[in-house]
Design an enzyme around this catalytic site. Structure first.
Site, PDB file in Angstrom:
ATOM      1  N   LYS A   1     -21.317   6.192   7.293  1.00 11.76           N
ATOM      2  CA  LYS A   1     -20.577   7.435   7.993  1.00 11.76           C
ATOM      3  C   LYS A   1     -21.791   8.288   8.154  1.00 11.76           C
ATOM      4  CE  LYS A   1     -15.750   7.275   6.324  1.00 11.76           C
ATOM      5  NZ  LYS A   1     -15.270   7.007   7.558  1.00 11.76           N
TER       6      LYS A   1
ATOM      7  N   ARG B   1      -7.724  -1.006   5.085  1.00  8.67           N
ATOM      8  CA  ARG B   1      -6.847  -2.259   5.584  1.00  8.67           C
ATOM      9  C   ARG B   1      -7.198  -3.481   4.628  1.00  8.67           C
ATOM     10  NH1 ARG B   1      -8.607  -1.626  11.537  1.00  8.67           N
ATOM     11  NH2 ARG B   1      -9.104   0.287  10.871  1.00  8.67           N
TER      12      ARG B   1
HETATM   13  N1  BES Z   1     -10.901   6.594   5.365  1.00  5.81           N
HETATM   14  C1  BES Z   1     -11.204   6.298   6.687  1.00  5.81           C
HETATM   15  C2  BES Z   1     -10.263   7.258   7.734  1.00  5.81           C
HETATM   16  C3  BES Z   1     -10.210   8.596   7.759  1.00  5.81           C
HETATM   17  C4  BES Z   1     -11.048   9.191   8.754  1.00  5.81           C
HETATM   18  C5  BES Z   1      -9.537   9.233   7.112  1.00  5.81           C
HETATM   19  C6  BES Z   1     -10.943  10.591   8.858  1.00  5.81           C
HETATM   20  C7  BES Z   1      -9.478  10.870   7.336  1.00  5.81           C
HETATM   21  C8  BES Z   1     -10.400  11.328   7.972  1.00  5.81           C
HETATM   22  C9  BES Z   1     -11.198   4.963   7.210  1.00  5.81           C
HETATM   23  O1  BES Z   1     -11.597   4.070   5.939  1.00  5.81           O
HETATM   24  C10 BES Z   1     -12.039   4.769   8.204  1.00  5.81           C
HETATM   25  O2  BES Z   1     -13.207   4.813   8.056  1.00  5.81           O
HETATM   26  N2  BES Z   1     -11.528   4.233   9.354  1.00  5.81           N
HETATM   27  C11 BES Z   1     -12.355   4.200  10.501  1.00  5.81           C
HETATM   28  C12 BES Z   1     -11.857   2.880  11.262  1.00  5.81           C
HETATM   29  C13 BES Z   1     -12.959   2.327  12.258  1.00  5.81           C
HETATM   30  C14 BES Z   1     -14.311   1.796  11.633  1.00  5.81           C
HETATM   31  C15 BES Z   1     -12.244   1.139  12.911  1.00  5.81           C
HETATM   32  C16 BES Z   1     -12.246   5.338  11.599  1.00  5.81           C
HETATM   33  O3  BES Z   1     -11.066   5.659  11.646  1.00  5.81           O
HETATM   34  O4  BES Z   1     -13.352   5.571  12.153  1.00  5.81           O
HETATM   35 MN    MN Z   2     -13.684   3.769   6.068  1.00  7.36          MN
END
Ligand code: BES
Ligand code: MN
Ligand code: ZN
Length: 482
Positions: free
Chosen positions: A259, A333
């Site tokens: 990230k 997931r």
């Molecule tokens: N933990 C994150 C989702 C999240 C994002 C929670 C912002 C709270 C605030 C999750 O694991 C994630 O990174 N999801 C990605 C999925 C994508 C890579 C398909 C996302 O939401 O960008």
């Molecule tokens: Mn994630």
């Protein structure tokens, strides 16, 4: 926070702040009418008017607007009491005495709950906070027409406040302190409430074939854990249980699909689903709920490392389905896939509800007040929606369109773990659905609600909300007990 319910004529202790909750448009007398006229105070919801050294001897009197009398319900009582607490918490006074505009014992108990929730603080790492900023109110007296009745209504709400605080503590802890084994240890300590807690480590999960969950934790020096919490409160101890599964990513760096730095610190909160499931089990035990319930926590840390899983890897889940890992940041997931399969395989529950801070897309879809609800079962959805409205934890149901499954078809495996940007929360839910094996199931995407920064709700201080504990507790109480 010590809570008391007292009669109107009971003497107030020294150093008391008096809070009078008033309806919009209610007539005020004498000094109060003059003060209101000089300040635009009308009693509208959320307004406060602080009167220092008022006539009558209290150190301080705060008027709190409760809105219209006809819409004064339990949530309004909680909010008004929480607002009163907020107005005087650091005043130097020690007791808050609340006068409600209603004689209802249940509302008095909910006012007390409001103060308990509003007074939550996570301050264990502050060593230099100036004294004048520290809250000083340690006792709340709620004036009630029938104090005994209000007191009798309070224990189940006190158990709820304890549980929400426990969840908020878990979610607030930084990831260097709360890693999977430490999380599991704190849950294990809840056996003192009467819960049974089992902890599976990596060797046990390897034996079970949990390649999907284990792949996520593979780049971390911290071992992954699967925690099974059981509450057997039903008269028939062998009655079919209900089950709750939580995403517990103690830190989500994204892994190799790392990230951006900005905001990454928020990802200590990526275990909010597991935190809520823990809180639910805490309150079920705390109020001795007459139900058999299972809580399952998938606890991992998602880190980049030489040993970490790579984009393009294919893992085999406990269900036997293979998964192509397109993006290592879509890890929640992957954790849920094995935790949910394990749950239905071992416990054959009536239904499963999973909670997960799963997608950023749910924030784009719903903003920060609603969590997303996805379900293969209308009755379960209705029960969740009804409880959610009553507890002030809003849910909005979104669809699970079969045709969107195309987005997660893989070229080389049974499924892939991302479906692109369109409907990102939906394809995440469709992915999870492949692991529920036809059992009645609901998925709550709480990425939008697990924390508030800042919070505009008086019962929720900035930070971890504990979202989900309240609504699930009510959902269980109203439909699955006795
Ligand atoms: N933990 C994150 C989702 C999240 C994002 C929670 C912002 C709270 C605030 C999750 O694991 C994630 O990174 N999801 C990605 C999925 C994508 C890579 C398909 C996302 O939401 O960008
Ligand atoms: Mn994630
Ligand atoms: Zn995550």
């Amino acid at each position: 926070m010590e809570i008391e319910f007292v009669a109107a004529d009971a003497a107030a202790p020294q150093k008391t702040a008096l809070a009078r909750i008033v309806f919009e448009g209610a007539a005020l007398e004498g000094q109060l009418a003059r003060a209101a006229a000089a300040s635009r105070f009308t009693g509208a919801k959320g307004q406060t008017l602080d009167i220092l050294a008022p006539e009558g001897g209290a150190a301080r009197l705060v008027l709190v607007g409760a809105g219209k009398a006809e819409s004064f319900d339990a949530t309004a009582a909680e909010h008004a009491a929480a607002t009163a607490y907020g107005a005087v918490k650091a005043s130097g006074l020690e007791t808050l005495r609340i006068e409600l505009p209603s004689a209802d014992a249940q509302l008095a108990a909910r006012a007390a709950l409001g103060v308990r929730l509003a007074s939550y603080r996570f301050d264990k790492y502050r060593t230099k906070e100036p004294v004048e900023k520290k809250p000083t109110i340690t006792k709340t007296q709620v004036v009630a027409a029938e104090p005994d009745k209000a007191l009798a209504a309070f224990p189940s709400l006190a158990a709820l406040a304890d549980a929400v605080s426990f969840t908020r503590d878990l979610v607030s802890e930084p990831a260097n302190v709360l890693y999977p084994a430490e999380f599991a240890k704190r849950v294990k300590a809840l056996e003192s409430l009467g819960l049974e807690v089992e902890v599976l480590g990596e060797p046990e999960m390897t034996k079970l074939g949990m390649g999907s969950l284990l792949g996520v934790g593979q780049g971390s020096v911290r071992d992954s854990q699967l925690v099974v919490i059981r509450w057997n409160g039903a008269a028939d101890k062998s009655a079919q249980p209900i089950a709750f599964v939580g995403k517990g990513v103690c830190f989500d760096s994204g892994g190799i699909s790392i990230k951006p730095a900005d905001g990454m610190e928020d990802m200590k909160w990526d275990m909010g689903g597991a935190g809520a499931v823990t809180g639910l089990m805490h309150v079920l035990a705390g109020r001795k709920a007459k139900v058999n319930a299972i809580g399952i926590l998938g606890l991992v840390e998602n880190m980049p490392d030489g040993a970490a899983q790579r984009p393009g890897d294919v893992v085999t889940s406990m269900s036997g389905q293979t998964i192509e890992v397109i993006n290592t940041d879509a890890e929640g997931r992957l954790v849920l896939a094995d935790a949910i399969w394990y749950c239905q395989d071992r416990f054959k529950p009536k239904f499963m509800v999973d909670l997960a801070t799963l997608t950023g897309a749910i924030i784009i879809a719903l903003g920060h007040d609603y969590a997303g609800l996805f379900s293969n079962n209308d009755e379960l959805s209705q029960n969740l929606l009804a409880a959610s409205a009553a507890e002030g934890e809003p849910l909005w149901r979104l669809p699970l369109p079969d045709q969107y499954n195309r987005q997660i078809d893989s070229m080389i495996a049974d499924v892939k773990n991302t479906g692109g940007r369109p409907g990102g929360s939906i394809t995440a839910a469709l992915f999870i659905q492949k692991f529920v094996n036809g059992v009645a199931w609901a998925h709550l995407d709480i990425a939008s609600t697990a924390w508030k920064k800042p919070s505009a709700i008086p019962t929720i201080p900035d930070g971890a909300t504990g979202f989900g504990v309240r609504l699930l507790n009510r959902m269980v109480a109203e439909n699955y007990e006795g």
